[in-house]
Design a protein around this motif. Structure first.
Motif, PDB file in Angstrom:
ATOM      1  N   ALA A  95       0.830  -1.203   0.000  1.00 31.10           N
ATOM      2  CA  ALA A  95       0.000   0.000   0.000  1.00 31.10           C
ATOM      3  C   ALA A  95       0.873   1.264   0.000  1.00 31.10           C
ATOM      4  N   LEU A  96       1.975   1.233   0.766  1.00 30.60           N
ATOM      5  CA  LEU A  96       2.901   2.363   0.747  1.00 30.60           C
ATOM      6  C   LEU A  96       3.515   2.548  -0.633  1.00 30.60           C
ATOM      7  N   LEU A  97       3.831   1.420  -1.286  1.00 34.48           N
ATOM      8  CA  LEU A  97       4.410   1.481  -2.626  1.00 34.48           C
ATOM      9  C   LEU A  97       3.413   2.064  -3.623  1.00 34.48           C
ATOM     10  N   VAL A 152       2.960   5.881  -3.541  1.00 35.99           N
ATOM     11  CA  VAL A 152       3.960   6.714  -4.218  1.00 35.99           C
ATOM     12  C   VAL A 152       3.363   7.369  -5.456  1.00 35.99           C
ATOM     13  N   GLU A 153       2.442   6.644  -6.136  1.00 35.80           N
ATOM     14  CA  GLU A 153       1.798   7.193  -7.335  1.00 35.80           C
ATOM     15  C   GLU A 153       0.849   8.348  -7.002  1.00 35.80           C
ATOM     16  N   ILE A 154       0.442   8.437  -5.725  1.00 39.29           N
ATOM     17  CA  ILE A 154      -0.534   9.461  -5.329  1.00 39.29           C
ATOM     18  C   ILE A 154       0.140  10.632  -4.626  1.00 39.29           C
ATOM     19  N   ILE A 155       1.002  10.334  -3.656  1.00 43.76           N
ATOM     20  CA  ILE A 155       1.615  11.393  -2.837  1.00 43.76           C
ATOM     21  C   ILE A 155       3.129  11.376  -2.945  1.00 43.76           C
ATOM     22  N   GLY A 156       3.654  10.694  -3.980  1.00 39.22           N
ATOM     23  CA  GLY A 156       5.100  10.571  -4.120  1.00 39.22           C
ATOM     24  C   GLY A 156       5.768  11.899  -4.383  1.00 39.22           C
ATOM     25  N   ARG A 210       9.797   8.375  -6.294  1.00 32.33           N
ATOM     26  CA  ARG A 210      10.175   7.155  -5.582  1.00 32.33           C
ATOM     27  C   ARG A 210      10.053   7.298  -4.075  1.00 32.33           C
ATOM     28  N   TRP A 211       9.863   8.501  -3.579  1.00 33.83           N
ATOM     29  CA  TRP A 211       9.875   8.746  -2.144  1.00 33.83           C
ATOM     30  C   TRP A 211       8.522   9.280  -1.676  1.00 33.83           C
ATOM     31  N   ILE A 257      11.009   8.296   2.869  1.00 38.25           N
ATOM     32  CA  ILE A 257      11.347   6.883   2.727  1.00 38.25           C
ATOM     33  C   ILE A 257      11.071   6.446   1.294  1.00 38.25           C
ATOM     34  N   GLN A 258      11.806   5.436   0.863  1.00 36.46           N
ATOM     35  CA  GLN A 258      11.646   4.866  -0.473  1.00 36.46           C
ATOM     36  C   GLN A 258      11.057   3.473  -0.309  1.00 36.46           C
ATOM     37  N   PRO A 259       9.737   3.324  -0.465  1.00 39.91           N
ATOM     38  CA  PRO A 259       9.092   2.034  -0.192  1.00 39.91           C
ATOM     39  C   PRO A 259       9.632   0.874  -1.023  1.00 39.91           C
ATOM     40  N   SER A 260      10.150   1.154  -2.214  1.00 42.13           N
ATOM     41  CA  SER A 260      10.640   0.068  -3.067  1.00 42.13           C
ATOM     42  C   SER A 260      11.824  -0.658  -2.439  1.00 42.13           C
ATOM     43  N   GLU A 261      12.664   0.058  -1.674  1.00 49.15           N
ATOM     44  CA  GLU A 261      13.797  -0.591  -1.014  1.00 49.15           C
ATOM     45  C   GLU A 261      13.317  -1.478   0.135  1.00 49.15           C
TER      46      GLU A 261
END
Length: 296
Positions: free
Chosen positions: A10-12, A15-19, A27-28, A36-40
């Motif tokens: 959900a955090l990842l 990113v498309e909404i509030i990134g 990415r953050w 934070i970078q959820p992908s890592e």
């Protein structure tokens, strides 16, 4: 394991909404004043979810192709959302990491061979859908001298810095390529190059030897486990650490295309450091719990 995976998925997606846009990609995300970078972080929890799945799965069902559907969703769904950020390098590393866990769990080799052939066949389609800057990175990797002041600049300067270090280096804080600003991102992606320039081949081999010892110790921990969940989690973390080191070192030395890949525990970058420390926390917990269980 599944709940944590869903939370970070959900955090990842968020990113498309509030990134936050940075260096051409979103990415953050900002949470309580932190970026934070959820992908890592997602890499760790993909391993966790796959370890849980194969721990619960009966061994005779591993060979059934139908039981591959859920693991492939766990792998490719996060990879898709990382890819559209866009972050091709991290998406590919997530897929390779997931495949490594599948291999460790006992999935037959012919299925990986089939997947590899399908990937080869789809290369023309993939080439048409990736971003222009990603195509330029691949072209510059194959021939960096074709654009020495553009896409090939980072790789050329990295090779110059590594080669100029020689056997013992120029000395601490005496790297000319690094401190005269010829070498970009020397505190993050290209920090291994700076180590090579200042401490030479001896310094880079010393750093690599430390990583080898850490991975060897983690591998020994995985071999000692009686639980399938613990073994898969430990082996997945070992491969995640290996992929970080391999991609970063390969990137700065010209063996791989330039992608955003930090060097674990050395590069500046909070989220990558956090994901590594969470992984080590899992490893230590598994090791200590196993010792207590054997003592009792």
């Amino acid at each position: 394991s599944y709940l944590i995976f869903i939370l970070f998925l959900a955090l990842l997606i968020s990113v498309e909404i509030i990134g936050v846009l940075g260096k051409g990609a979103s990415r953050w995300i900002h949470i309580f004043g932190f970026s934070i970078q959820p992908s890592e972080l997602m890499k760790v929890f993909i391993i966790l979810a796959l370890a849980k799945y194969y721990h619960d799965l009966r061994f005779d069902n591993i060979g059934n192709p139908l039981f591959l559907l859920f693991p492939l969703i766990i792998i490719f769904l996060p990879a898709f959302f990382v890819l559209i950020q866009p972050d091709l390098g991290t998406a590919v590393s997530i897929v390779i990491l997931g495949i490594a866990v599948l291999f460790t769990s006992g999935v037959k080799i012919w299925k990986f061979a089939l997947g590899f052939l399908m990937t080869l066949v789809s290369i023309p389609f993939i080439w048409n859908v990736i971003k222009p800057y990603q195509k330029n990175r691949i072209i510059s990797f194959l021939n960096p001298e074709s654009d020495p002041l553009g896409q090939g600049y980072q790789l050329i300067q990295s090779k110059i810095a590594l080669g100029s270090g020689g056997m013992t280096g120029k000395g601490f804080l005496k790297g000319t390529q690094s401190y005269l600003e010829y070498l970009p991102e020397k505190q993050t992606d290209f920090i291994f190059t700076m180590i090579g320039e200042e401490f030479g081949l001896a310094g880079t081999l010393f750093v690599l030897m430390i990583f080898v010892l850490i991975m060897l110790y983690c591998t020994i921990i995985s071999f000692l486990q009686s639980s399938q969940f613990s073994r898969l989690l430990c082996s997945g973390i070992v491969f995640m650490l290996f992929s970080y080191v391999f991609v970063n070192v390969g990137m700065v030395s010209g063996l791989l295309p330039v992608v955003g890949a930090p060097l674990p525990l050395i590069s500046y970058g909070g989220t990558a450091l956090l994901s590594i420390m969470i992984s080590f926390g899992f490893l230590l917990n598994i090791h200590i719990y196993d010792k207590i269980k054997n003592f009792n």
